[in-house]
Design an enzyme around this catalytic site. Sequence first.
Site, PDB file in Angstrom:
ATOM      1  N   GLU A 221      -3.149   7.550  -4.278  1.00 34.84           N
ATOM      2  CA  GLU A 221      -3.667   5.678  -3.456  1.00 34.84           C
ATOM      3  C   GLU A 221      -3.068   4.728  -4.482  1.00 34.84           C
ATOM      4  O   GLU A 221      -3.580   4.972  -5.434  1.00 34.84           O
ATOM      5  CB  GLU A 221      -4.417   6.031  -2.743  1.00 34.84           C
ATOM      6  CG  GLU A 221      -4.544   4.514  -1.885  1.00 34.84           C
ATOM      7  CD  GLU A 221      -6.088   3.981  -1.460  1.00 34.84           C
ATOM      8  OE1 GLU A 221      -6.427   4.106  -0.380  1.00 34.84           O
ATOM      9  OE2 GLU A 221      -6.575   3.560  -1.438  1.00 34.84           O
TER      10      GLU A 221
ATOM     11  N   TYR B  21       0.741  -1.099   0.003  1.00 38.05           N
ATOM     12  CA  TYR B  21      -0.245  -0.315  -0.044  1.00 38.05           C
ATOM     13  C   TYR B  21       0.892   1.082  -0.050  1.00 38.05           C
ATOM     14  O   TYR B  21       1.877   1.056   0.494  1.00 38.05           O
ATOM     15  CB  TYR B  21      -1.482   0.311   1.359  1.00 38.05           C
ATOM     16  CG  TYR B  21      -1.603   1.637   1.156  1.00 38.05           C
ATOM     17  CD1 TYR B  21      -2.910   1.586   0.413  1.00 38.05           C
ATOM     18  CD2 TYR B  21      -1.132   1.971   2.155  1.00 38.05           C
ATOM     19  CE1 TYR B  21      -3.964   2.900   0.585  1.00 38.05           C
ATOM     20  CE2 TYR B  21      -2.267   3.737   1.976  1.00 38.05           C
ATOM     21  CZ  TYR B  21      -3.279   3.322   1.337  1.00 38.05           C
ATOM     22  OH  TYR B  21      -4.060   4.671   0.839  1.00 38.05           O
TER      23      TYR B  21
END
Length: 420
Positions: free
Chosen positions: A189, A101
Site C-alpha cells: 500500500e 491512495y
Amino acid sequence: MKLHEYQSKQLFAQEGIPIPRGRVAMTAAEARSIAEELGGRAVIKSQVLVGGRGKAGGIRLVDSAEAAEDAATQVLGIQIKGLPVRKLLVDEAVGIQAEIYLGITNDRQARSPVVIASAEGGVEIEEVARREPGKIVRIPIDPLLGLRDYQARYLAAAIELPREHWRDFIRIASGLYRIFHRVDATLAEINPLVITKDQRLLALDGKMVIDDNALFRHPDIADMRDLDEEAPAEREARKYGLSYVRLDGTIGCMVNGAGLAMATMDVIEFCGGRPANFLDVGGGAGAEKVAAALQLILAEPAVRAVLLNIFGGITRCDEVARGVLAAMDEVRPRVPFVARLVGTNEEEGRRLLAEADLITASSLMDAARKAVAAARGPALPGGRRDDASEGSRGPGPAEGTAPTELPRTARDDLEGSAPA
Ligand code: GDP
Ligand code: MN
C-alpha cells in the site's frame, strides 16, 4: 508479518517507485545529522507497526536540523497505541499538491489480487470506504498476466488523475504489483502517493504485509522482522514452531492439531468455560516443544486451569507426558491440570501423569468438564487438586448445562475403561 514504512519503501525503490530521500535514525543526534544532509526541512516519522501515527503525534514536520533534533527527542519518548517509538525515519519534506491512495491486496471473493485506488488519499482507506465508497476504484488482476498497462491507465482515468502523470502512475502501479507478487505480500500500500508541488509522483508512505506462510522462501524479508515489535509470547511461540493465539478466557489449552484445538475450545465453551488461548503444538511434538508450550500457557496470569488434549498419532503420548512433567518442574504451576491423552503410547503417558497427580480424563467432554470445574475452584500448590484422588466427587458441571455424569478420577482412567 508487517514491514515498517522504511522497509516497505526500500522494496518500492527496488522496483523503481520514487520515494523521498531519507534514512532511519535511532537517536535524536542521528535525526539531526540526517536532517542536515537533507538541507534542514524534514519529516520525522515514528516507525511503529500501527496506523494513525500522524494523529498520535508520531509525525512531525520540521524546518531545521535543530528542530529535527527537538522533535526526534519528543517522538522517541512517546508510545503509539501501546508501542514505544524506538526508530524514526527522517525524510526530506516535500510540498504536497494532492494525496492519492494506491494499494494491492487479495480479494478472497474474486480469488485474485485486486488493485485499489482513490483520489482520496492520506486517510485510511476504510474511512473512505465508509464515507465515500464511490471514490474507490477496484480492479481484479489475473495472477497469470499480472497488472496490465491498460488496467493501470483505467485506474488513472477513474481517479481523474491529470494526464501528465499517467505514465508515471502506470510505472508505479506495475512496480507495486511486481513487489506484491515477488515477496508474497497480502498487502502492498502507498498512502499517500502524492503529486508534489513540483509535479512529481512520490510514495510518501508505505505499508507491506507479508504472508507468514511464504516467509520460508524469502529469507531476506524474514530477516527484516522487528523483534521489538512483537509480543514476547508470540516470539517464543514462533521460535518453537507453535501456533499460539491469546484469548480472554481462563482455561489454558494445549492441543496437537489445529482442528482438535478448535474442537477443544468449542467443548470448553459448551461446558460453560472460556479458553485462554488457542495452541497447536503440531504433529510429532517432542518433550522440549511441549515444555515450551506449557510455559507459554502458564505465563498468562488469567489462566486458572490447563487442559491438555493430545491425540497421539505421530505424536507419542509418553513424549508429551515427559514434556509436561519437565515443564512443571521448571515453572511450578499454580493451577490444576487436566489431561486427556489418547493414541500412541497412551498407557505409558497416562501412567507418568497419574504419578504426578494430574487429573486425567477419558474423553474430551469429560476433560472439558473437569477443566471448567477446576478453573472455578481454588488453585492449589503444585498444580494438583485433591478431587483427583479416588472416591471424592469433583465439582459438577456449570449450573444449567446439560452434562451430569460424575467426573472420573485418575484411577478410573487407569483401570479398565478404554478411552473414547
Ligand atoms: P500515517 O498517518 O501513519 O499513515 O503516516 P503518513 O506517512 O501517511 O503521513 C501522514 C500525513 O502526513 C500525510 O498524509 C501527509 O499529509 C503528511 N506528510 C507526511 N510527509 C509529509 C511531507 O514530507 N510533507 C508534508 N507537507 N506533509 C507530509
Ligand atoms: Mn499513511
